[in-house]
Design an enzyme around this catalytic site. Structure first.
Site, mmCIF file in Angstrom:
data_model
loop_
_atom_site.group_PDB
_atom_site.id
_atom_site.type_symbol
_atom_site.label_atom_id
_atom_site.label_comp_id
_atom_site.label_asym_id
_atom_site.label_seq_id
_atom_site.Cartn_x
_atom_site.Cartn_y
_atom_site.Cartn_z
ATOM 1 N N CYS A 8 0.811 -1.211 0.000
ATOM 2 C CA CYS A 8 0.000 0.000 0.000
ATOM 3 C C CYS A 8 0.849 1.267 0.000
ATOM 4 C CB CYS A 8 -0.932 0.002 1.208
ATOM 5 S SG CYS A 8 -2.355 1.104 0.989
ATOM 6 N N ASP A 129 -7.733 -4.119 10.396
ATOM 7 C CA ASP A 129 -6.616 -3.177 10.459
ATOM 8 C C ASP A 129 -6.661 -2.488 11.814
ATOM 9 O OD1 ASP A 129 -5.447 -0.531 8.149
ATOM 10 O OD2 ASP A 129 -4.436 -1.600 9.783
HETATM 11 O O1 LIG Z 1 -1.199 4.577 5.113
HETATM 12 C C1 LIG Z 1 -1.797 5.637 5.264
HETATM 13 O O2 LIG Z 1 -1.207 6.763 5.322
HETATM 14 C C2 LIG Z 1 -3.308 5.659 5.369
HETATM 15 C C3 LIG Z 1 -3.956 6.853 5.732
HETATM 16 C C4 LIG Z 1 -5.345 6.872 5.813
HETATM 17 C C5 LIG Z 1 -6.098 5.736 5.510
HETATM 18 C C6 LIG Z 1 -5.467 4.538 5.132
HETATM 19 C C7 LIG Z 1 -4.063 4.494 5.077
HETATM 20 N N1 LIG Z 1 -3.405 3.317 4.756
HETATM 21 C C8 LIG Z 1 -4.201 2.169 4.425
HETATM 22 C C9 LIG Z 1 -3.558 0.859 4.331
HETATM 23 O O3 LIG Z 1 -4.132 -0.026 3.697
HETATM 24 C C10 LIG Z 1 -2.310 0.511 5.116
HETATM 25 O O4 LIG Z 1 -1.506 -0.336 4.316
HETATM 26 C C11 LIG Z 1 -2.741 -0.246 6.367
HETATM 27 O O5 LIG Z 1 -3.426 0.655 7.208
HETATM 28 C C12 LIG Z 1 -1.550 -0.857 7.095
HETATM 29 O O6 LIG Z 1 -0.636 0.157 7.444
HETATM 30 P P1 LIG Z 1 0.707 -0.247 8.276
HETATM 31 O O7 LIG Z 1 0.236 -0.767 9.628
HETATM 32 O O8 LIG Z 1 1.484 1.017 8.362
HETATM 33 O O9 LIG Z 1 1.422 -1.326 7.489
#
Ligand SMILES: O=C(O)c1ccccc1NCC(=O)[C@H](O)[C@H](O)COP(=O)(O)O
Length: 210
Positions: A8, A129
């Site tokens: 992502c 999540d």
């Molecule tokens: O990643 C962001 O900045 C974000 C901001 C607002 C809504 C969604 C967002 N990310 C979405 C995703 O699918 C991420 O990959 C997911 O939340 C996992 O994040 P991480 O724990 O940092 O790998």
């Protein structure tokens, strides 16, 4: 079926191609306001055009109106829509008329019958999540073991070092990550992306050392 892998927070053609070449099944393009990884529909469309017809392009939305979601998804040529935050069953069903949906739930949402009921429609896949998306914080996989919805995806603090353990714990249909795959916010670390995809895909391969 092997676990699907989503990378992502894609912000460039370069990072889209590196994730696709690493074997990612899906790329996330974030349109949510306030994200340090936010892109325009034009950037997402340009990046998506460089990864061929098989890799899914996922448009990520948080707290945005139905019209904005559908217009942005169309302009960005995404293949899937990921929805965070509170929203009505009607909103969800309207989006699902046009795109497959990854509906993001927090662990606490699993205790809400109407949250799960809204998922029970074709084209909607749940993804667990953390409460703060994109924060790099893992979920309590042991606590989720009894309630993790069949066919759900998993996100939250996943990276090369822990994704195989998470897969073995919850058997998600897909995994998703961003924070632990970056050199800095919005810019991927190629080695981390490659290691994440390999660790995830190896976790469901019987020959993979457990
Ligand atoms: O990643 C962001 O900045 C974000 C901001 C607002 C809504 C969604 C967002 N990310 C979405 C995703 O699918 C991420 O990959 C997911 O939340 C996992 O994040 P991480 O724990 O940092 O790998």
């Amino acid at each position: 079926m092997r676990v699907r892998v989503k990378v992502c927070g894609t912000t460039s053609v370069h990072d889209a191609v590196l994730a696709a070449e690493a074997g990612a099944d899906a790329l996330g393009f974030i349109f949510a306001p306030g994200s340090k990884r936010r892109v325009t529909p034009e950037v997402a469309r340009g990046a998506g055009l460089n990864v061929g017809p098989v890799v899914a392009r996922v448009g990520v939305f948080l707290g945005q109106g139905l019209d904005e979601v559908l217009r942005t998804a169309e302009a960005a040529r995404v293949s899937t829509v990921q929805l965070h935050g509170p929203l009505s069953a009607l909103y969800l069903s309207e989006v699902a008329r046009y795109h497959p949906v990854l509906r993001v739930l927090r662990p606490a949402d699993l205790a809400e019958p109407d949250a799960l009921e809204a998922l029970a429609q074709p084209g909607v896949t749940p993804m667990l999540d953390a409460p703060e998306p994109g924060g790099g914080v893992p979920l309590d996989w042991a606590a989720l073991r009894e309630v993790f919805p069949p066919g759900a995806w998993l996100a939250g603090g996943l990276g090369p070092q822990n994704v195989a353990q998470a897969i073995r714990a919850l058997r998600p249909a897909g995994v998703d990550a961003v924070s632990r795959l970056e050199a800095r916010p919005g810019v991927k670390d190629a080695a981390q992306v490659q290691a994440f995809v390999q660790a995830a895909q190896g976790a469901t391969d019987p020959s993979y050392p457990q």
